[in-house]
Design a protein around this motif. Sequence first.
Motif, PDB file in Angstrom:
ATOM      1  N   ALA A 139       9.445   0.213  22.015  1.00 26.65           N
ATOM      2  CA  ALA A 139       8.289  -0.704  22.027  1.00 26.65           C
ATOM      3  C   ALA A 139       8.698  -2.142  21.730  1.00 26.65           C
ATOM      4  O   ALA A 139       7.832  -3.028  21.645  1.00 26.65           O
ATOM      5  CB  ALA A 139       7.258  -0.231  21.009  1.00 26.65           C
ATOM      6  N   GLY A 140      10.014  -2.380  21.555  1.00 25.31           N
ATOM      7  CA  GLY A 140      10.480  -3.729  21.269  1.00 25.31           C
ATOM      8  C   GLY A 140      10.129  -4.191  19.873  1.00 25.31           C
ATOM      9  O   GLY A 140       9.898  -5.383  19.641  1.00 25.31           O
ATOM     10  N   ALA A 141      10.066  -3.251  18.915  1.00 22.93           N
ATOM     11  CA  ALA A 141       9.663  -3.576  17.543  1.00 22.93           C
ATOM     12  C   ALA A 141      10.679  -3.069  16.533  1.00 22.93           C
ATOM     13  O   ALA A 141      10.325  -2.586  15.458  1.00 22.93           O
ATOM     14  CB  ALA A 141       8.282  -2.977  17.257  1.00 22.93           C
ATOM     15  N   SER A 142      11.960  -3.208  16.860  1.00 26.66           N
ATOM     16  CA  SER A 142      13.014  -2.692  15.968  1.00 26.66           C
ATOM     17  C   SER A 142      13.031  -3.409  14.625  1.00 26.66           C
ATOM     18  O   SER A 142      13.448  -2.839  13.614  1.00 26.66           O
ATOM     19  CB  SER A 142      14.383  -2.831  16.649  1.00 26.66           C
ATOM     20  OG  SER A 142      14.449  -1.984  17.782  1.00 26.66           O
ATOM     21  N   ASN A 143      12.605  -4.660  14.604  1.00 23.72           N
ATOM     22  CA  ASN A 143      12.584  -5.422  13.341  1.00 23.72           C
ATOM     23  C   ASN A 143      11.150  -5.557  12.810  1.00 23.72           C
ATOM     24  O   ASN A 143      10.746  -6.621  12.320  1.00 23.72           O
ATOM     25  CB  ASN A 143      13.202  -6.805  13.560  1.00 23.72           C
ATOM     26  CG  ASN A 143      14.659  -6.711  13.961  1.00 23.72           C
ATOM     27  OD1 ASN A 143      15.431  -5.954  13.348  1.00 23.72           O
ATOM     28  ND2 ASN A 143      15.047  -7.461  14.984  1.00 23.72           N
ATOM     29  N   LEU A 144      10.419  -4.486  12.880  1.00 28.92           N
ATOM     30  CA  LEU A 144       8.992  -4.511  12.514  1.00 28.92           C
ATOM     31  C   LEU A 144       8.797  -4.842  11.036  1.00 28.92           C
ATOM     32  O   LEU A 144       9.464  -4.300  10.163  1.00 28.92           O
ATOM     33  CB  LEU A 144       8.367  -3.147  12.815  1.00 28.92           C
ATOM     34  CG  LEU A 144       6.879  -2.987  12.481  1.00 28.92           C
ATOM     35  CD1 LEU A 144       6.025  -3.887  13.371  1.00 28.92           C
ATOM     36  CD2 LEU A 144       6.444  -1.524  12.649  1.00 28.92           C
ATOM     37  N   SER A 145       7.854  -5.707  10.772  1.00 28.05           N
ATOM     38  CA  SER A 145       7.368  -5.966   9.414  1.00 28.05           C
ATOM     39  C   SER A 145       5.866  -6.224   9.519  1.00 28.05           C
ATOM     40  O   SER A 145       5.399  -6.793  10.506  1.00 28.05           O
ATOM     41  CB  SER A 145       8.092  -7.153   8.775  1.00 28.05           C
ATOM     42  OG  SER A 145       7.801  -8.336   9.481  1.00 28.05           O
ATOM     43  N   PHE A 146       5.128  -5.783   8.527  1.00 28.78           N
ATOM     44  CA  PHE A 146       3.680  -5.981   8.586  1.00 28.78           C
ATOM     45  C   PHE A 146       3.074  -5.957   7.189  1.00 28.78           C
ATOM     46  O   PHE A 146       3.722  -5.571   6.216  1.00 28.78           O
ATOM     47  CB  PHE A 146       3.003  -4.941   9.498  1.00 28.78           C
ATOM     48  CG  PHE A 146       3.124  -3.508   9.049  1.00 28.78           C
ATOM     49  CD1 PHE A 146       2.134  -2.909   8.282  1.00 28.78           C
ATOM     50  CD2 PHE A 146       4.226  -2.733   9.417  1.00 28.78           C
ATOM     51  CE1 PHE A 146       2.218  -1.585   7.887  1.00 28.78           C
ATOM     52  CE2 PHE A 146       4.328  -1.407   9.041  1.00 28.78           C
ATOM     53  CZ  PHE A 146       3.320  -0.826   8.267  1.00 28.78           C
ATOM     54  N   THR A 147       1.804  -6.380   7.119  1.00 27.69           N
ATOM     55  CA  THR A 147       1.075  -6.459   5.846  1.00 27.69           C
ATOM     56  C   THR A 147       0.071  -5.324   5.742  1.00 27.69           C
ATOM     57  O   THR A 147      -0.676  -5.051   6.688  1.00 27.69           O
ATOM     58  CB  THR A 147       0.344  -7.814   5.723  1.00 27.69           C
ATOM     59  OG1 THR A 147       1.324  -8.862   5.699  1.00 27.69           O
ATOM     60  CG2 THR A 147      -0.489  -7.879   4.450  1.00 27.69           C
ATOM     61  N   ILE A 148       0.072  -4.677   4.580  1.00 24.40           N
ATOM     62  CA  ILE A 148      -0.855  -3.580   4.310  1.00 24.40           C
ATOM     63  C   ILE A 148      -1.865  -4.031   3.261  1.00 24.40           C
ATOM     64  O   ILE A 148      -1.492  -4.569   2.210  1.00 24.40           O
ATOM     65  CB  ILE A 148      -0.124  -2.333   3.760  1.00 24.40           C
ATOM     66  CG1 ILE A 148       1.027  -1.918   4.670  1.00 24.40           C
ATOM     67  CG2 ILE A 148      -1.092  -1.176   3.573  1.00 24.40           C
ATOM     68  CD1 ILE A 148       1.874  -0.776   4.103  1.00 24.40           C
ATOM     69  N   LEU A 149      -3.139  -3.818   3.526  1.00 19.94           N
ATOM     70  CA  LEU A 149      -4.196  -4.069   2.539  1.00 19.94           C
ATOM     71  C   LEU A 149      -4.464  -2.779   1.770  1.00 19.94           C
ATOM     72  O   LEU A 149      -4.480  -1.695   2.349  1.00 19.94           O
ATOM     73  CB  LEU A 149      -5.482  -4.518   3.230  1.00 19.94           C
ATOM     74  CG  LEU A 149      -5.391  -5.681   4.226  1.00 19.94           C
ATOM     75  CD1 LEU A 149      -6.785  -6.013   4.759  1.00 19.94           C
ATOM     76  CD2 LEU A 149      -4.746  -6.898   3.587  1.00 19.94           C
ATOM     77  N   THR A 150      -4.699  -2.904   0.467  1.00 19.15           N
ATOM     78  CA  THR A 150      -5.040  -1.725  -0.311  1.00 19.15           C
ATOM     79  C   THR A 150      -5.924  -2.107  -1.494  1.00 19.15           C
ATOM     80  O   THR A 150      -6.189  -3.288  -1.737  1.00 19.15           O
ATOM     81  CB  THR A 150      -3.777  -0.968  -0.780  1.00 19.15           C
ATOM     82  OG1 THR A 150      -4.151   0.337  -1.229  1.00 19.15           O
ATOM     83  CG2 THR A 150      -3.055  -1.713  -1.894  1.00 19.15           C
ATOM     84  N   TYR A 151      -6.374  -1.111  -2.241  1.00 15.14           N
ATOM     85  CA  TYR A 151      -7.340  -1.286  -3.323  1.00 15.14           C
ATOM     86  C   TYR A 151      -6.698  -0.896  -4.653  1.00 15.14           C
ATOM     87  O   TYR A 151      -5.748  -0.116  -4.712  1.00 15.14           O
ATOM     88  CB  TYR A 151      -8.592  -0.439  -3.053  1.00 15.14           C
ATOM     89  CG  TYR A 151      -8.286   0.991  -2.667  1.00 15.14           C
ATOM     90  CD1 TYR A 151      -8.201   1.990  -3.625  1.00 15.14           C
ATOM     91  CD2 TYR A 151      -8.070   1.333  -1.330  1.00 15.14           C
ATOM     92  CE1 TYR A 151      -7.896   3.296  -3.260  1.00 15.14           C
ATOM     93  CE2 TYR A 151      -7.763   2.635  -0.965  1.00 15.14           C
ATOM     94  CZ  TYR A 151      -7.690   3.609  -1.940  1.00 15.14           C
ATOM     95  OH  TYR A 151      -7.377   4.900  -1.581  1.00 15.14           O
ATOM     96  N   SER A 152      -7.255  -1.417  -5.733  1.00 18.02           N
ATOM     97  CA  SER A 152      -6.619  -1.271  -7.047  1.00 18.02           C
ATOM     98  C   SER A 152      -7.153  -0.113  -7.878  1.00 18.02           C
ATOM     99  O   SER A 152      -6.582   0.200  -8.917  1.00 18.02           O
ATOM    100  CB  SER A 152      -6.801  -2.569  -7.841  1.00 18.02           C
ATOM    101  OG  SER A 152      -8.179  -2.866  -8.008  1.00 18.02           O
ATOM    102  N   VAL A 153      -8.237   0.528  -7.446  1.00 16.39           N
ATOM    103  CA  VAL A 153      -8.864   1.565  -8.269  1.00 16.39           C
ATOM    104  C   VAL A 153      -8.592   2.956  -7.710  1.00 16.39           C
ATOM    105  O   VAL A 153      -8.095   3.112  -6.599  1.00 16.39           O
ATOM    106  CB  VAL A 153     -10.394   1.350  -8.352  1.00 16.39           C
ATOM    107  CG1 VAL A 153     -10.708   0.022  -9.014  1.00 16.39           C
ATOM    108  CG2 VAL A 153     -11.031   1.427  -6.961  1.00 16.39           C
ATOM    109  N   ALA A 154      -8.923   3.971  -8.493  1.00 15.88           N
ATOM    110  CA  ALA A 154      -8.862   5.355  -8.018  1.00 15.88           C
ATOM    111  C   ALA A 154     -10.092   5.652  -7.178  1.00 15.88           C
ATOM    112  O   ALA A 154     -11.155   5.065  -7.380  1.00 15.88           O
ATOM    113  CB  ALA A 154      -8.797   6.311  -9.203  1.00 15.88           C
TER     114      ALA A 154
END
Length: 510
Positions: free
Chosen positions: A342-357
């Motif tokens: 897919a031409g993404a060998s150097n893939l980097s990305f941002t993940i959003l997440t939450y702080s609570v259970a």
Amino acid sequence: MRKFLLLTLVLFLAFAAVGAAAAPKILVYAKTADPRGLDPAYNEELESAKIMVNIYENLVKYKPGSTEIQPCLATSWTQSSDGLVWTFNLRRGVTFHDGTPFNAEAVKFSVERQLPPNATSDMPYASFTFEPVKKVEVVGPYTVKFTLNKPYAPFLANLAMSFAAPIVSPAAVKKYGADSNQHPVGTGPFKFDKWDRDQQIVLVKNDKYWGKKALVDKVIYKTTKENSVRSSELLTGAVDIIDGVDPNDVKKLESSGLKVVKNPGMNINYMGFFCHKKPFNDPRIRRAVSMAINRDAIVKYLYQGYAQTANGPLPSFIPGYDPKLKPLSFNQEQAKKLLAEAGASNLSFTILTYSVARSYNPVNGQKLAEAVQAELLKIGVKTNIKVYPWSEYKSAVFNATEGDAYFYGWIGDNGDPDNFLSLFDSNQIESGLNHSKYSNPKVDEILKKGTATLDPKARVKIYQDLQKLLIEEAPWVFVSHSLDMAAYRPNVKGFRLHPVGVSWLDKVSK
């Protein structure tokens, strides 16, 4: 003198007994986050539902411990032979907490404010629940008729849900307008008293409730964000009930004589991709990331036996679940090949997440994100994690202006497979329920077929075929199904967790 002292003692004990009997019974329930609001038309998250189900009621409700339907504000109903007309006979003698009467006009108002042209974009469950409704008519003061524009198998189950379907006081909504989210008025066993933001919400017993009165006088929902702090509060007796139990705390709570509820969870814990923008508009990249994550190892490490790895979006007890469904296998070498292709060998990305259970993720979103981050680093994929408090997190995901992927979960509302699988419907992008912004006309068509098919066995086959397609498309990484856990002190009686993730507290005593 002795008689005088004896008489004094008797009178003191008598007054003390009267005082003790008059002391209000208060139930304190510590939960992980403040709700976004308390008007069922404007909310779609569990922290709101936990409270709303004790304030509002629906035409129908679930039986204890199951998603089987029984009467509530409707005492009976009929369905036409073509499946298009539903007629409900309503309970008489019911009043809202503001003293106004419950009747067919109130039902019509509650539904019509969520139908075009009245529905607004901030009503997330409006189209989900009422999209097939063509019109609502008052047949008589206590009879209401729904006409659908197509046969819709989940319709009755949807009317029992915590969102959109509860009946609100028309007078209160008109009075408070945009502030109705902070001033809930229903017909339920508890009335709203006050809300101290990020601290507590207080409900009081509805002494004019039409059914059996609540067994406690007051419920305080306390917001305690940290798992360990909630457990400590329960151990010391500062609170009576907690949810969001951390797997690390279970043994400690049980060894201290506290009760821990561990029910099969009607939920899915997942990592979603924003499929409408690069790089995850390419299904090859979505599949590669999925295959690079050792889900079994993560589930074992984080949840310690209190969750099971998911093979797809449906828990094992939901109709349509396929035990033979094979998820994308853990294969980091194949993942690297797909990325190169897919031409993404150097893939980097941002993940959003939450702080609570969350009940579907009883550790917290940050810990899950960090575990996935470590897995992806093994194949050279770098990720940046952005953590939000829960109250801000939902807006960040809905807007999708930053980040490329996100962690989320879903707790089933009604036990119907469509309730899980419609999260992939492109028609739910605008409502915000399709957080991944995933769009596939073939998926949309299969979902329409599933809700229009009234034969349960035929529906199972439809949804099993759909899940195979979703595995290949990989809009989500299907992580786990968690046990639904809560804990309470031994002097609390009658507490139950329902499969939809909420607790009705009117039958709870202390």
